[in-house]
Motif scaffolding. Structure first.
Motif, short mmCIF file in Angstrom:
data_model
loop_
_atom_site.label_atom_id
_atom_site.label_comp_id
_atom_site.label_asym_id
_atom_site.label_seq_id
_atom_site.Cartn_x
_atom_site.Cartn_y
_atom_site.Cartn_z
N CYS A 95 27.25 18.48 -9.11
CA CYS A 95 26.17 17.48 -9.03
C CYS A 95 25.83 17.07 -10.46
N ASN A 96 25.58 15.77 -10.66
CA ASN A 96 25.18 15.37 -12.00
C ASN A 96 23.74 14.90 -12.09
N PHE A 97 23.01 15.01 -10.96
CA PHE A 97 21.56 14.86 -11.06
C PHE A 97 20.87 15.58 -9.90
N VAL A 98 19.71 16.14 -10.22
CA VAL A 98 18.86 16.81 -9.23
C VAL A 98 17.45 16.25 -9.37
N ILE A 99 16.84 15.93 -8.24
CA ILE A 99 15.45 15.44 -8.23
C ILE A 99 14.63 16.36 -7.35
N ARG A 100 13.57 16.91 -7.91
CA ARG A 100 12.61 17.67 -7.09
C ARG A 100 11.45 16.71 -6.81
N TYR A 101 11.33 16.34 -5.54
CA TYR A 101 10.40 15.27 -5.17
C TYR A 101 9.07 15.89 -4.73
N GLY A 102 8.19 16.06 -5.72
CA GLY A 102 6.87 16.62 -5.44
C GLY A 102 6.90 18.05 -4.94
N LEU A 103 7.99 18.77 -5.24
CA LEU A 103 8.17 20.12 -4.72
C LEU A 103 8.31 21.12 -5.86
N PHE A 121 0.81 -1.22 0.00
CA PHE A 121 0.00 0.00 0.00
C PHE A 121 0.85 1.28 0.00
N GLU A 122 2.18 1.13 -0.15
CA GLU A 122 3.04 2.31 -0.16
C GLU A 122 2.72 3.19 -1.38
N ASN A 123 3.02 4.48 -1.26
CA ASN A 123 2.76 5.39 -2.38
C ASN A 123 3.73 5.08 -3.53
N LYS A 124 3.25 5.28 -4.75
CA LYS A 124 4.04 4.94 -5.94
C LYS A 124 5.15 5.95 -6.20
N SER A 125 5.05 7.14 -5.61
CA SER A 125 6.12 8.13 -5.77
C SER A 125 7.42 7.60 -5.20
N LEU A 126 7.31 6.90 -4.08
CA LEU A 126 8.50 6.37 -3.42
C LEU A 126 9.16 5.30 -4.31
N SER A 127 8.33 4.48 -4.95
CA SER A 127 8.87 3.45 -5.85
C SER A 127 9.57 4.10 -7.04
N GLU A 128 8.96 5.17 -7.56
CA GLU A 128 9.57 5.88 -8.69
C GLU A 128 10.88 6.54 -8.28
N LEU A 129 10.90 7.11 -7.08
CA LEU A 129 12.13 7.72 -6.58
C LEU A 129 13.24 6.68 -6.44
N ARG A 130 12.87 5.48 -5.95
CA ARG A 130 13.84 4.39 -5.82
C ARG A 130 14.42 4.05 -7.21
N ARG A 131 13.55 3.96 -8.20
CA ARG A 131 13.99 3.61 -9.55
C ARG A 131 14.97 4.65 -10.10
#
Length: 957
Positions: free
Chosen positions: A725-733, A621-631
């Motif tokens: 830095c060679n990657f930046v992720i904005r996580y729902g922000l 039941f975890e949110n799918k955003s977390l799975s996508e972030l892991r990927r």
């Protein structure tokens, strides 16, 4: 009993003496030599003090040691134990002050001058001091102790500079008279270069053979430290290139210096400033704006030196960590050979006057608020704009209405236009500094149309009195990262969230509330805040308590859509535990009342706790955003030879939870992920903030590779030097176009990527598209402004400046009128935000150091209970205790106990009260400066004498 009362009176007087000399003790006590000799301090507290010394400074550790020693209740013999520890630990001079054996004022002043002299000269002494010989003779002459000698010898094993620094640190802490003895030791050990440096005598031909070390030429090459921290071995060792090689002098008259090589686009941006004009340098993050500023600063100082004029540069920043960053990595390395560079911030160890620091140094890096405070100072301790010749303003897009940068620039603009009038009247004008602004993006100020965007940028140019805004040509030094949006489907099933919503709906029914927006949304949070303010004003305790819980449940829902359900559950569970703790009174006090509504809320969570706990442990039941972030993280670390990235998230809680999630997941460690988090240092959140030292430690680890994935709140978007830095992720922000540009700029290594993770339907992608539109509009607006003729540009700037000055005058006039109408303290009443019980009147409040409002009523202590504040145990400042105060009736926090020169006062936080002017209630007052009330300053002498008198009366009885 009489003896006990007399002892208590003596203890109070001793504490007052210690507090009165605390400033001196900070620089006279060496914690590592004293701490183990005070046996009454427990091992855990000793470890806290040692950590303070290791992680911050000896000065900070001394403060914590003093707080521990003087903390009540005192055990028998506490004072003599402290004095003996100082004497036996080689801090005899400190012991003299503690025992009130003060030196003659003239002798004390002479000693202070000798200490300052050694501090100023120390950089040129460290490499030339014969540490082993001098140390042995100093011990024989009695100006250092056995413990001092052992410590110096230990430091000497790590290099002569470290040993020399440790020796000088200990010598200057001695009793008055040490200086003449030290000179004798230098003669006896034939340490002639240091002797001549300190005495000013010249070498003659009879100098003994073997003294082959030549004195450095020119005092300009030495940095001037201003307190003992500059000599402490805990301070980072200076790099070996500090000493100038040879005696070659630059054309400007200083020692040989490091070259600054600018790229073509950087030189183009700098050129008008090199001609003395005010400009804004607008270059992308990572394009070297600060290096351009260093170059301009050096050329400015060099040119004035060639003309026989002095220069004074102040570099202003808007965040404390940037002070140390600019000092250590840019300005000092390039300028230290020819100029004195110093930094000052709220976290700075320097304790001498800022005015003195400005006088003694050529370049001063500080937070803008510090300069503003001293520009406000009307006495001799103030600083004038005319004292400065160049002001560098970092992140200058903050130079807008209400910001501290703008307050400083408003003074500049007023003087500039006064000078025009003075010139017409053929009177002498007042010098004003050159202005250099730095930014990656001025933004558009929320504009939706081109003309408004243009007006916003022109206003910033006007506020900074900029002759031009300098940018790079399109295509030059381009490092745009590959950009992508990763959208995920919303959860089809969310039983964890459903239980939270069930709880929230039960609260709605209980409090007769009917929300008009979706649970878990930002709109719902705003609705809750409005309801809470109204409930406080109406003294509706049922609704007030309910909406406080609803706000936390709403945050829990948001967290469950961002981080693990388990983390969201932990957040809610901790909140409930903290609320229940408020209802537990100390054993000797009466029980705190629990209302029916509070009991209902506690039981409601208790009834659903087990189900929430069970669901939180079910990964399906975890949110799918977390799975996508892991990927995405795994992809970045497996597809690159050396990955280094940042994840931006909205809240401190989510940053900490994501860091923990990554650290606990073996899949991440298997591919080499080493994660940590960095969050803000303000106290506006319930989550414990990071200190500047903690932020610096994490960023240093990120810089040197110990950490390769940083999870950050918006604190890392702006200004902080986070290279390659060679990657930046904005996580729902998503915030605004400035934040987006700065976050993109963090991914500035080759082949970088920028990813936005969003849940479909959350409108995050739409907001990012709007920011892209604004970014494009900003670029076009800047191009349009640059295409204006200089005459047209100047006219528009002049118009905006006059408008700003007139608006400032109107604002000040209104403020003066408001101040004249302000209520006297007697007209103000404070009631508890939790139960509406009367707390105090304004007459009961006095102010300490124009900052801390304390209740001085002798009856106030009957209204509150004391509880331990565990979050402060490791962050004690001079005035803090680890005790907060709470309402005796309902448990609502009111503030904290404050220790001021040995006396305790309850310090009130206005956000915890409902304030009423003549019966009119203000429910949303969060800061004392929002109240137009002038509280009187604390009469310390009166209160101290009352304590002493009370002790004397008890003694007589």
């Amino acid at each position: 009993a009489v003896a006990a009362i007399k002892m208590a009176s003596d203890d109070t007087e001793r504490v007052i003496v210690i507090e009165s000399v605390r400033q001196r003790l900070r620089h006279l006590i060496l914690v590592d030599q004293v701490l183990d000799l005070i046996h009454s301090i427990g091992n855990d507290q000793k470890e806290l003090i040692r950590n303070k010394a290791r992680n911050e400074s000896n000065t900070a550790a001394v403060d914590l040691l003093i707080n521990t020693v003087i903390k009540t209740p005192h055990h028998d013999g506490w004072f003599m134990e402290f004095v003996d520890a100082l004497k036996n630990g080689g801090c005899q001079h400190a012991a003299d002050y503690v025992e009130a054996k003060f030196p003659d004022p003239t002798e004390e002043a002479d000693n202070d001058a000798c200490v300052l002299f050694i501090q100023l000269m120390s950089p040129s002494l460290l490499d030339r001091l014969k540490t082993s010989d001098v140390c042995a003779h100093c011990f024989s002459e009695g100006i250092i102790s056995k413990e001092d000698k052992e410590n110096v010898t230990e430091e000497k094993n790590s290099g002569n500079r470290k040993g020399a620094r440790a020796l000088l640190t200990r010598i200057v802490r001695g009793r008055p008279g040490w200086f003449s003895t030290f000179l004798k030791v230098l003669r006896d050990t034939e340490c002639w270069p240091v002797y001549y440096e300190l005495t000013g005598e010249t070498q003659d031909n009879d100098e003994p053979a073997g003294s082959d070390v030549t004195a450095e030429e020119g005092p300009a090459g030495a940095q001037a430290p201003d307190n003992l921290e500059c000599l402490d071995s805990s301070v980072t060792e200076e790099t070996g290139d500090e000493a100038t090689d040879g005696t070659d002098m630059a054309a400007a008259g200083g020692p040989k210096r490091a070259d600054i090589v600018l790229r073509d686009y950087q030189m183009d941006a700098a050129r008008p400033a090199l001609e003395g004009k005010n400009i804004i340098v607008c270059l992308p993050t990572g394009s070297g704006k600060t290096r351009v500023a260093v170059y301009i600063t050096r050329e400015h100082l060099d040119s004035r030196r060639r003309e026989g004029r002095s220069g004074k540069v102040v570099v202003l920043v808007n965040k404390v960590p940037l002070v140390e960053q600019h000092f250590s990595t840019e300005f000092r390395p390039f300028l230290k050979h020819a100029y004195k560079v110093e930094r000052v911030s709220g976290d700075s160890p320097l304790k001498i006057s800022f005015t003195e620091i400005v006088k003694k140094n050529d370049v001063i890096i500080c937070t803008a608020q510090i300069l503003e405070n001293f520009l406000d100072n009307k006495d001799d301790e103030g600083v004038q704009l005319s004292d400065l010749t160049l002001i560098v303003i970092d992140e200058c897009h903050h130079t807008k209405k209400g910001e501290v940068y703008n307050h400083i620039m408003m003074r500049y603009l007023k003087q500039k236009h006064k000078n025009v009038q003075l010139k017409k009247e053929q009177k002498k004008t007042v010098p004003i500094p050159q202005i250099l602004g730095l930014t990656a993006s001025p933004g558009v100020g929320g504009a939706t149309k081109m003309d408004k965007a243009e007006e916003h940028i022109l206003q910033i140019c006007a506020n900074l009195d900029a002759y031009k805004i300098m940018t790079k040509d399109n295509g030059q030094h381009k490092k745009d990262p590959y950009k992508q949006i990763a959208s995920v489907e919303a959860r089809q099933e969310d039983p964890f969230g459903d239980v939270i919503k069930k709880i929230m709906n039960a609260i709605h029914i209980h409090a007769s509330l009917s929300p008009t927006c979706d649970l878990g949304s930002q709109n719902y949070e705003q609705w809750v805040v409005q309801k809470e303010r109204k409930a406080v004003k109406d003294e509706d305790h049922k609704v007030r308590v309910c909406v406080e819980h609803l706000r936390k449940y709403n945050e829990g829902l948001q967290l469950s859509n961002t981080i693990r359900m388990w983390d969201a559950f932990g957040f809610l569970n901790k909140y409930q535990e903290e609320e229940m703790k408020k209802k537990v009174a100390p054993e000797e006090d009466e029980p705190i009342q629990i209302t029916d509504t509070e009991r209902f809320l506690f039981n409601l969570f208790k009834e659903n706790k087990k189900e929430l706990q069970t669901l939180a442990g079910q990964p399906q039941f975890e949110n799918k955003s977390l799975s996508e972030l892991r990927r995405i993280i795994l992809h970045e670390f497996t597809s690159r030879d050396s990955a280094r990235g940042i994840i931006f998230t909205r809240t401190r809680c989510s940053a900490m939870a994501l860091s923990q999630w990554i650290q606990e997941n073996s899949k991440f460690s298997d591919v080499g992920v080493k994660a940590s988090y960095v969050i803000g240092g303000g106290d506006q959140s319930n989550v414990k903030p990071m200190t500047a030292a903690e932020q610096k430690d994490v960023l240093n680890k990120f810089r040197n590779g110990e950490v390769n994935l940083l999870i950050a709140t918006t604190v890392a978007e702006e200004g902080l030097d986070i290279p390659q830095c060679n990657f930046v992720i904005r996580y729902g922000l998503v915030t605004n176009e400035i934040a987006m540009i700065q976050a993109e700029g963090r991914a500035r290594a080759e082949d970088s990527s920028y990813t936005l993770v969003e849940v479909k339907g959350s409108a995050v992608a739409e907001k990012e598209s709007i920011n892209e539109y604004r970014k494009d509009m900003m670029s076009k607006a800047i191009a349009k402004i640059k295409s204006l003729s200089q005459d047209d540009y100047d006219k528009r700037i002049m118009t905006l400046q006059f408008q700003a000055i007139m608006e400032e005058r109107v604002r000040k006039t209104k403020k003066k009128q408001k101040d004249r109408k302000s209520s006297s303290p007697s007209e103000v009443k404070f009631t508890c935000r939790g139960c509406s019980s009367h707390v105090c009147n304004g007459d009961d409040i006095q102010i300490i150091e124009n900052m801390h409002r304390v209740n001085v009523s002798p009856h106030f202590g009957k209204l509150f209970i004391r509880k331990e504040n565990t979050s402060l145990q490791e962050r004690l400042l001079d005035y803090e205790t680890n005790v907060f105060i709470a309402c005796k009736i309902c448990g609502q926090r009111w503030g904290s106990m404050m220790l001021f020169h040995g006396l305790e006062f309850p310090c009130l936080h206005v956000k915890n009260f409902v304030v009423a002017y003549n019966g009119k209630k203000i429910s949303n007052c969060t800061r004392w400066n929002e109240l137009a009330i002038q509280f009187p300053a604390l009469d310390y002498v009166h209160h101290a004498s009352q304590v002493v008198q009370s002790s004397d009366d008890e003694d007589t009885q």
